[in-house]
Design an enzyme around this catalytic site. Structure first.
Site, PDB file in Angstrom:
ATOM      1  N   TYR A   1     -57.666  40.208  13.316  1.00 22.17           N
ATOM      2  CA  TYR A   1     -57.733  38.776  13.607  1.00 22.17           C
ATOM      3  C   TYR A   1     -57.241  37.966  12.418  1.00 22.17           C
ATOM      4  O   TYR A   1     -56.519  36.987  12.577  1.00 22.17           O
ATOM      5  CB  TYR A   1     -59.166  38.354  13.974  1.00 22.17           C
ATOM      6  CG  TYR A   1     -59.195  36.951  14.523  1.00 22.17           C
ATOM      7  CD1 TYR A   1     -59.031  36.728  15.892  1.00 22.17           C
ATOM      8  CD2 TYR A   1     -59.320  35.853  13.680  1.00 22.17           C
ATOM      9  CE1 TYR A   1     -58.991  35.447  16.400  1.00 22.17           C
ATOM     10  CE2 TYR A   1     -59.286  34.564  14.190  1.00 22.17           C
ATOM     11  CZ  TYR A   1     -59.131  34.369  15.546  1.00 22.17           C
ATOM     12  OH  TYR A   1     -59.075  33.095  16.039  1.00 22.17           O
TER      13      TYR A   1
ATOM     14  N   PHE B   1     -33.208  17.098  21.454  1.00 24.59           N
ATOM     15  CA  PHE B   1     -33.426  18.346  22.167  1.00 24.59           C
ATOM     16  C   PHE B   1     -34.676  18.138  23.014  1.00 24.59           C
ATOM     17  O   PHE B   1     -35.611  17.472  22.588  1.00 24.59           O
ATOM     18  CB  PHE B   1     -33.580  19.554  21.228  1.00 24.59           C
ATOM     19  CG  PHE B   1     -33.726  20.818  22.014  1.00 24.59           C
ATOM     20  CD1 PHE B   1     -32.637  21.344  22.691  1.00 24.59           C
ATOM     21  CD2 PHE B   1     -34.959  21.441  22.155  1.00 24.59           C
ATOM     22  CE1 PHE B   1     -32.769  22.476  23.486  1.00 24.59           C
ATOM     23  CE2 PHE B   1     -35.091  22.570  22.950  1.00 24.59           C
ATOM     24  CZ  PHE B   1     -33.997  23.092  23.613  1.00 24.59           C
ATOM     25  N   THR B   2     -34.681  18.725  24.210  1.00 26.21           N
ATOM     26  CA  THR B   2     -35.738  18.451  25.201  1.00 26.21           C
ATOM     27  C   THR B   2     -37.156  18.538  24.629  1.00 26.21           C
ATOM     28  O   THR B   2     -37.887  17.542  24.626  1.00 26.21           O
ATOM     29  CB  THR B   2     -35.612  19.423  26.386  1.00 26.21           C
ATOM     30  OG1 THR B   2     -35.533  20.752  25.868  1.00 26.21           O
ATOM     31  CG2 THR B   2     -34.353  19.142  27.198  1.00 26.21           C
TER      32      THR B   2
ATOM     33  N   ASP C   1     -34.295  21.487  12.327  1.00 27.53           N
ATOM     34  CA  ASP C   1     -34.524  22.378  13.452  1.00 27.53           C
ATOM     35  C   ASP C   1     -33.639  23.588  13.163  1.00 27.53           C
ATOM     36  O   ASP C   1     -32.436  23.581  13.419  1.00 27.53           O
ATOM     37  CB  ASP C   1     -34.157  21.723  14.791  1.00 27.53           C
ATOM     38  CG  ASP C   1     -34.468  22.651  15.971  1.00 27.53           C
ATOM     39  OD1 ASP C   1     -34.568  23.876  15.748  1.00 27.53           O
ATOM     40  OD2 ASP C   1     -34.603  22.161  17.107  1.00 27.53           O
TER      41      ASP C   1
ATOM     42  N   LYS D   1     -34.168  32.703  19.313  1.00 27.83           N
ATOM     43  CA  LYS D   1     -32.720  32.550  19.217  1.00 27.83           C
ATOM     44  C   LYS D   1     -32.200  33.436  18.066  1.00 27.83           C
ATOM     45  O   LYS D   1     -32.153  34.636  18.226  1.00 27.83           O
ATOM     46  CB  LYS D   1     -32.354  31.077  19.003  1.00 27.83           C
ATOM     47  CG  LYS D   1     -33.251  30.076  19.765  1.00 27.83           C
ATOM     48  CD  LYS D   1     -32.966  29.996  21.243  1.00 27.83           C
ATOM     49  CE  LYS D   1     -34.021  29.228  22.040  1.00 27.83           C
ATOM     50  NZ  LYS D   1     -34.228  27.836  21.733  1.00 27.83           N
TER      51      LYS D   1
ATOM     52  N   ARG E   1     -25.671  21.731  33.805  1.00 27.47           N
ATOM     53  CA  ARG E   1     -26.049  20.704  32.832  1.00 27.47           C
ATOM     54  C   ARG E   1     -25.247  19.461  33.177  1.00 27.47           C
ATOM     55  O   ARG E   1     -24.227  19.168  32.572  1.00 27.47           O
ATOM     56  CB  ARG E   1     -25.755  21.162  31.396  1.00 27.47           C
ATOM     57  CG  ARG E   1     -26.666  22.247  30.890  1.00 27.47           C
ATOM     58  CD  ARG E   1     -27.926  21.702  30.239  1.00 27.47           C
ATOM     59  NE  ARG E   1     -29.092  21.756  31.096  1.00 27.47           N
ATOM     60  CZ  ARG E   1     -30.334  21.896  30.667  1.00 27.47           C
ATOM     61  NH1 ARG E   1     -30.602  22.027  29.395  1.00 27.47           N
ATOM     62  NH2 ARG E   1     -31.351  21.885  31.503  1.00 27.47           N
TER      63      ARG E   1
ATOM     64  N   PHE F   1     -34.198  19.800  38.056  1.00 23.68           N
ATOM     65  CA  PHE F   1     -33.223  20.891  38.065  1.00 23.68           C
ATOM     66  C   PHE F   1     -33.856  22.264  38.238  1.00 23.68           C
ATOM     67  O   PHE F   1     -33.230  23.176  38.757  1.00 23.68           O
ATOM     68  CB  PHE F   1     -32.347  20.857  36.801  1.00 23.68           C
ATOM     69  CG  PHE F   1     -33.110  20.937  35.504  1.00 23.68           C
ATOM     70  CD1 PHE F   1     -33.608  19.791  34.915  1.00 23.68           C
ATOM     71  CD2 PHE F   1     -33.295  22.149  34.876  1.00 23.68           C
ATOM     72  CE1 PHE F   1     -34.310  19.862  33.715  1.00 23.68           C
ATOM     73  CE2 PHE F   1     -33.991  22.234  33.675  1.00 23.68           C
ATOM     74  CZ  PHE F   1     -34.506  21.083  33.092  1.00 23.68           C
TER      75      PHE F   1
HETATM   76  C1  LIG Z   1     -35.134  26.666  22.144  1.00 22.42           C
HETATM   77  C2  LIG Z   1     -35.114  25.550  21.204  1.00 22.42           C
HETATM   78  C3  LIG Z   1     -36.284  24.897  20.815  1.00 22.42           C
HETATM   79  C4  LIG Z   1     -37.640  25.187  21.424  1.00 22.42           C
HETATM   80  O1  LIG Z   1     -38.033  26.472  21.181  1.00 22.42           O
HETATM   81  P1  LIG Z   1     -38.911  27.321  22.231  1.00 22.42           P
HETATM   82  O2  LIG Z   1     -39.081  28.632  21.534  1.00 22.42           O
HETATM   83  O3  LIG Z   1     -38.136  27.410  23.505  1.00 22.42           O
HETATM   84  O4  LIG Z   1     -40.209  26.609  22.403  1.00 22.42           O
HETATM   85  C5  LIG Z   1     -36.174  23.889  19.867  1.00 22.42           C
HETATM   86  N1  LIG Z   1     -34.984  23.521  19.364  1.00 22.42           N
HETATM   87  C6  LIG Z   1     -33.838  24.129  19.728  1.00 22.42           C
HETATM   88  C7  LIG Z   1     -32.548  23.692  19.120  1.00 22.42           C
HETATM   89  C8  LIG Z   1     -33.861  25.145  20.672  1.00 22.42           C
HETATM   90  O5  LIG Z   1     -32.715  25.706  21.051  1.00 22.42           O
END
Ligand SMILES: *Cc1c(COP(=O)(O)O)cnc(C)c1O
Length: 459
Positions: free
Chosen positions: A75, A127-128, A218, A261, A385, A451
């Site tokens: 833990y 970014f979303t 980011d 990623k 998109r 979408f």
């Molecule tokens: C995918 C992504 C995120 C969010 O990450 P998650 O692991 O999907 O929560 C943030 N910023 C960028 C540029 C991304 O491509």
């Protein structure tokens, strides 16, 4: 056989295979109809080549899988955490790291820690999930990316750069004290994976720090960005990826990362900062939302896979192959005259559906139709998109985005050049028969993020 170019190939060999279901066009026509011509509603087993996203869809290496067996599932104080901490310090150049279940967990923590009601948060395109967390914390996002990023045809080496004049104008308008930080995405996902130059980041830092504004990176695809700097920016051709990465992150105060990623994992993320007090706050908050600060919602084995993935992502042959594989697909399409977003970015090729299906009006969802046609043609799954993703405004009118795109996102180490040949062949064939294509009619529309679940019929 005569080669028209020097051949190159994947810098790995295959040890475990995942068989794919081979289907016919008739079969896929039925499945597409059942899914309401929405690729999100297909079952993945009915997909041959899945280019929906590069998020969490990576193939891990034998080194990462071996690490999974060394998960220390205690833990508190898991040794996998300390190894991750070492690698974040060594390669991302931050003092402190807090693991999270994925990127948005990291964004949640940093947004909550730094943003107050009425704050403004500039960034090089939204970014979303990043914007959602900034808004939930009371902030207003302001886009300060260069204008060219919104144009699909302008070829620029660093199309993800911050427009320093726009950033300065925001500071003049609202005051530096109302801007806790600027988010710099490198590369910029929503602009098609376009990079940010070292010189631009330095200019951002100088302006930001002059006004007491933090720079938060980011860093989700920052290794891809480092590769572009090495290839395109003066003075970096002889520097290694780890050197460039270290220097780049060094111009920022902290970073959020989705491990799904660059880092070659299927889950995971972290937030990293230099400031001791901010770290203290993040470390305290993570306990509420994710888990203890030495696991942050991850199993020990997941942290080990991330840590080993960091070591692999900075290797020249890996990042070079990653970028070139995406470029390879883009080049084949450009040679055949298919309109795509230029230049090709780090993680995806975007088809310009407005130009390809130029006889289908935007109200008949040309990108949605192209994505469905591509699936039926060859079993390749892509993502719309365009107008469907953009949704509706407060009055219920559809947003009509300038760009109407189909995204072909390449997962890391998953597909071979031959798979991409099949994709290119299929896109080119559809392009050559584009006048036979028909638009779609919306028959079901959910209230939020339509979408994902909207359904269509062919006109
Ligand atoms: C995918 C992504 C995120 C969010 O990450 P998650 O692991 O999907 O929560 C943030 N910023 C960028 C540029 C991304 O491509």
């Amino acid at each position: 056989m005569a080669f028209t170019r020097k051949p190159w190939a994947e810098p790995y060999k295959i040890k475990v295979v995942e068989p794919l279901k081979m289907t016919t066009e008739e079969y896929r026509e039925i499945k597409a109809k059942e899914a309401g011509f929405n690729t999100f509603l297909l079952r993945s087993e009915d997909v041959y080549i899945d280019l929906l996203t590069d998020s969490g869809t990576n193939a891990m290496s034998d080194y990462q899988w071996a690490g999974m067996m060394l998960g220390d599932e205690s833990y508190a104080g898991s040794k996998n955490f300390y190894y991750l901490e070492d690698n974040v310090r060594k390669h991302y150049n931050y003092k402190h790291v807090v693991p999270t279940h994925q990127g948005r967990g990291a964004e949640h923590l940093i947004s909550r820690a730094l943003i107050r009601d009425g704050h403004y948060v500039p960034g090089n395109m939204y970014f979303t999930t990043t914007r959602a967390h900034q808004e939930l914390a009371g902030g207003t996002f302001v886009d300060v990316i260069v204008d060219e990023a919104h144009d699909s045809q302008i070829e620029l080496p660093f199309k993800g750069n911050v427009d320093i004049k726009k950033f300065q104008a925001l500071i003049d308008r609202v005051g530096g004290h109302n801007i806790p930080y600027i988010t710099v995405g490198a590369t910029v996902n929503m602009a098609g994976g376009q990079p940010v130059s070292m010189a631009n980041l330095i200019a951002v830092k100088e302006l930001a720090h002059k006004h007491g504004i933090k720079v938060i990176l980011d860093a989700t695809r920052v290794t891809e960005n480092a590769y572009y700097i090495q290839q395109r920016e003066e003075g970096y051709a002889n520097k290694s990826i780890p050197e460039i990465l270290y220097e780049f992150c060094g111009h920022t105060d902290g970073a959020t990362v989705s491990g799904k990623k660059d880092v070659y994992t299927n889950i995971g993320g972290f937030v990293a900062v230099n400031d001791d007090d901010l770290f203290d706050e993040l470390r305290n908050m993570v306990v509420i939302y994710e888990g203890l600060h030495t696991y942050g919602g991850l199993a020990g084995r997941d942290m080990e896979a991330m840590s080993r993935g960091i070591e692999e992502m900075v290797r020249q042959e890996n990042i070079e192959f990653r970028i070139k594989q995406v470029q390879y697909l883009g080049d084949m399409l450009v040679e055949a005259g298919v309109p795509i977003v230029r230049p090709v970015g780090g993680h995806a090729v975007f088809l310009d559906a407005k130009k390809i299906y130029d006889h289908i009006p935007q109200e008949q969802y040309p990108a949605q139709a192209l994505a469905a046609d591509l699936y039926i043609h060859s079993g390749v799954r892509a993502m719309e998109r365009g107008i469907v993703s953009a949704g509706r405004d407060k009055d219920g009118n559809e947003y009509k985005p300038k760009l109407e795109l189909v995204r072909l996102t390449i997962p890391r180490r998953v597909y071979t050049q031959s798979h991409l040949d099949v994709v290119a062949y299929s896109v080119i064939d559809l392009y050559q028969h584009r006048h036979e294509a028909k638009g779609l009619k919306l028959v079901y529309e959910p209230k939020f993020l339509r979408f994902f679940q909207a359904r269509f019929e062919r006109l």
